[in-house]
Design a protein around this motif. Structure first.
Motif, mmCIF file in Angstrom:
data_model
loop_
_atom_site.group_PDB
_atom_site.id
_atom_site.type_symbol
_atom_site.label_atom_id
_atom_site.label_comp_id
_atom_site.label_asym_id
_atom_site.label_seq_id
_atom_site.Cartn_x
_atom_site.Cartn_y
_atom_site.Cartn_z
ATOM 1 N N UNK A 140 24.831 -12.845 43.964
ATOM 2 C CA UNK A 140 25.848 -12.837 44.791
ATOM 3 C C UNK A 140 26.427 -13.737 46.103
ATOM 4 N N UNK A 141 25.649 -14.377 45.683
ATOM 5 C CA UNK A 141 26.086 -16.380 46.276
ATOM 6 C C UNK A 141 27.144 -17.312 45.750
ATOM 7 N N UNK A 142 26.725 -16.865 44.355
ATOM 8 C CA UNK A 142 27.549 -17.150 43.387
ATOM 9 C C UNK A 142 28.926 -17.009 43.554
ATOM 10 N N UNK A 143 29.073 -15.937 43.602
ATOM 11 C CA UNK A 143 30.285 -14.575 43.062
ATOM 12 C C UNK A 143 31.777 -14.819 44.527
ATOM 13 N N UNK A 156 29.698 -12.821 33.903
ATOM 14 C CA UNK A 156 29.779 -11.388 35.138
ATOM 15 C C UNK A 156 30.574 -12.171 36.274
ATOM 16 N N UNK A 157 29.585 -13.204 36.517
ATOM 17 C CA UNK A 157 30.819 -13.620 38.144
ATOM 18 C C UNK A 157 32.264 -14.052 37.705
ATOM 19 N N UNK A 158 32.419 -14.408 37.325
ATOM 20 C CA UNK A 158 33.658 -14.463 37.081
ATOM 21 C C UNK A 158 34.770 -12.533 36.399
ATOM 22 N N UNK A 159 34.188 -12.051 36.692
ATOM 23 C CA UNK A 159 34.924 -10.921 36.643
ATOM 24 C C UNK A 159 35.065 -10.133 37.801
ATOM 25 N N UNK A 160 33.339 -10.485 38.849
ATOM 26 C CA UNK A 160 33.156 -10.144 39.895
ATOM 27 C C UNK A 160 34.864 -10.304 41.045
ATOM 28 N N UNK A 219 30.078 -7.439 25.630
ATOM 29 C CA UNK A 219 31.013 -8.470 26.025
ATOM 30 C C UNK A 219 32.492 -8.058 26.008
ATOM 31 N N UNK A 220 32.568 -7.190 24.803
ATOM 32 C CA UNK A 220 34.365 -6.923 24.963
ATOM 33 C C UNK A 220 34.116 -5.683 25.547
ATOM 34 N N UNK A 221 33.259 -4.762 25.832
ATOM 35 C CA UNK A 221 33.250 -3.706 26.362
ATOM 36 C C UNK A 221 33.275 -3.265 28.200
ATOM 37 N N UNK A 222 32.363 -4.405 28.515
ATOM 38 C CA UNK A 222 32.540 -4.278 30.135
ATOM 39 C C UNK A 222 33.189 -3.802 30.692
ATOM 40 N N UNK A 223 34.739 -4.336 30.498
ATOM 41 C CA UNK A 223 36.133 -4.581 31.332
ATOM 42 C C UNK A 223 36.097 -3.156 31.354
ATOM 43 N N UNK A 224 35.647 -2.358 29.766
ATOM 44 C CA UNK A 224 36.471 -0.508 29.912
ATOM 45 C C UNK A 224 35.102 0.096 30.619
#
Length: 458
Positions: free
Chosen positions: A91-94, A308-312, A360-365
């Motif tokens: 949470x701190x990272x994002x 993960x952090x980049x997407x959030x 990795x490729x499916x996480x956005x979906x």
């Protein structure tokens, strides 16, 4: 050199932090690079990362009076605290504006890798690393070396005169300071003798036990004397090879996994001359024109945490069940606070295999609610940390409870090319292919861009 200001700023924010924040998109192409660098080094008040569940009196597993139920209950609370600490660090990272501190802390978290069950020890070490992340390497090394987590993990509690344990001494030189080839086996033995007596008490405080310390004369790295643990750490820091080893590791993490020796030599000389000032080293790296060379852009595979952090950060989202994120960490191979061994996590192509790449490729979906999760965790009891069963892991994926504010996304990305903000090196991406799989909506365009192999690069 990367010519576009947007490309430079995107590269800087991805390497010096965890990527572009949604709020930065609007002005990023107009931000001056020097001003952005300066903002990364702005000093914010330090806030510790802690777990939420109150401490209990932990029952020793060796206590003959503890019942099986008591032990199970204690273990449940310990596991809950470790998961909370993991999530609060993420949470701190994002969310933190202090992105460079958290990115440096993430680097040191893998450098000074420990894997212990005690959440209090984990919490202590994590905050030592975060507090000193951009400070002085000498102070960081001393504090880490005296942390109960490190002393426990590398068995220095058992390092006593007449019965020296070499684990801690070996890793201090091989992994934390000098690197292989710069010391002898005799140096390890003498270093272990100097560290005898270093340990911790039940309250999780460092203690130096004089009765357990070997007071004999030691010869270490060419010097002879009745050395203590502090003495030998100072001798290690006197070696220029230490500055070069740390500089090389930082360069490989932040710039390029194939180091440029001319850059390394100059940076390590400066690092040594500054008495190991981490902040100055990082300022030199991010202010150098070569940092923005095309060969250093989009050449690194994102670690699971960076992905993960980049997407959030770049998509405005609410995560209803944040504990699900630890499941993604587990499946992708990077549980925060739980490195595979004392060498920390691997990097580069080791992050990718047929299983992890597909996920990795499916996480956005999955996160957008367009498909369920169909992968189960690898069999690895060590990685479970007492989390859920395999069946529960799979079930939790089917409803990650993530809500993305697509209206805000539409508004922010209006009249912009999403690939300019999502893909590090846009020369690599074939937009015709991406568009073929889109329904011409911005939402699908963004999801498809984030589902490409190119999005895995930083």
């Amino acid at each position: 050199m990367v010519t576009s200001p947007l490309s430079q700023n995107k590269h800087l924010l991805t390497r010096a932090g965890f990527g572009i924040n949604f709020s930065q998109i609007e002005n990023l192409k107009n931000d001056k690079n020097k001003a952005l660098i300066k903002s990364l080094f702005k000093e914010y008040p330090f806030r510790e990362v802690n777990y939420d569940t109150p401490d209990i009196v932990q029952i020793e597993y060796t206590d003959p009076k503890a019942t099986a139920d008591q032990k199970r209950e204690t273990q449940k609370i310990i596991q809950k605290q470790n998961v909370e600490l993991n999530l609060n660090f993420l949470d701190q990272i994002t969310k933190s504006e202090d992105q460079l501190r958290e990115k440096m802390a993430f680097f040191w978290h893998g450098h000074f890798a420990t894997r212990v069950n005690n959440p209090k020890f984990n919490q202590q070490l994590l905050n030592v690393i975060r507090k000193n992340a951009l400070g002085n390497f000498k102070e960081l090394l001393f504090e880490v070396s005296k942390s109960p987590a490190m002393l426990n993990f590398l068995n220095n509690q058992q390092n006593k005169k007449d019965h020296p344990n070499e684990n801690f001494a070996r890793e201090v030189m091989e992994l934390f300071t000098m690197g292989r080839g710069n010391y002898t086996e005799t140096d390890i033995k003498e270093l272990a003798r100097a560290f005898t007596g270093w340990g911790y008490n039940k309250e999780g405080e460092f203690i130096d036990r004089p009765k357990q310390h070997d007071t004999g004369t030691k010869t270490f790295l060419g010097k002879t004397g009745n050395f203590t643990g502090d003495d030998v750490l100072n001798i290690i820091l006197e070696q220029k090879t230490t500055a070069k080893f740390i500089t090389t590791k930082i360069y490989k993490f932040f710039v390029n996994e194939i180091p440029d020796q001319s850059h390394i030599n100059k940076l390590s000389e400066e690092f040594y001359a500054s008495n190991y000032d981490i902040k100055k080293l990082m300022e030199s790296i991010f202010s150098s024109s070569w940092f923005y060379d095309k060969k250093n852009v989009g050449n690194k595979i994102k670690s699971p945490t960076e992905l993960i952090a980049g997407m959030i950060r770049i998509l405005p989202m609410q995560i209803g069940n944040p504990e699900n994120i630890t499941v993604y960490q587990k499946l992708l191979g990077q549980m925060l606070l739980f490195p595979p061994n004392v060498a920390g996590w691997p990097s580069g192509k080791s992050w990718i295999d047929s299983s992890t790449l597909m996920l990795r490729l499916q996480i956005p979906q999955i996160w957008s609610g367009l498909r369920p999760m169909e992968y189960s965790a690898k069999e690895d009891d060590d990685m479970d940390m007492g989390m859920k069963s395999r069946e529960a892991l799979i079930k939790s994926f089917k409803n990650p409870n993530i809500t993305i504010d697509w209206l805000a996304v539409e508004k922010t990305f209006k009249n912009k090319n999403p690939e300019d903000y999502l893909i590090q090196n846009t020369e690599l991406i074939d937009m015709k292919t991406v568009n073929q799989f889109s329904d011409q909506s911005l939402k699908m365009n963004i999801i498809n861009l984030m589902s490409t192999p190119e999005y895995q690069l930083m």
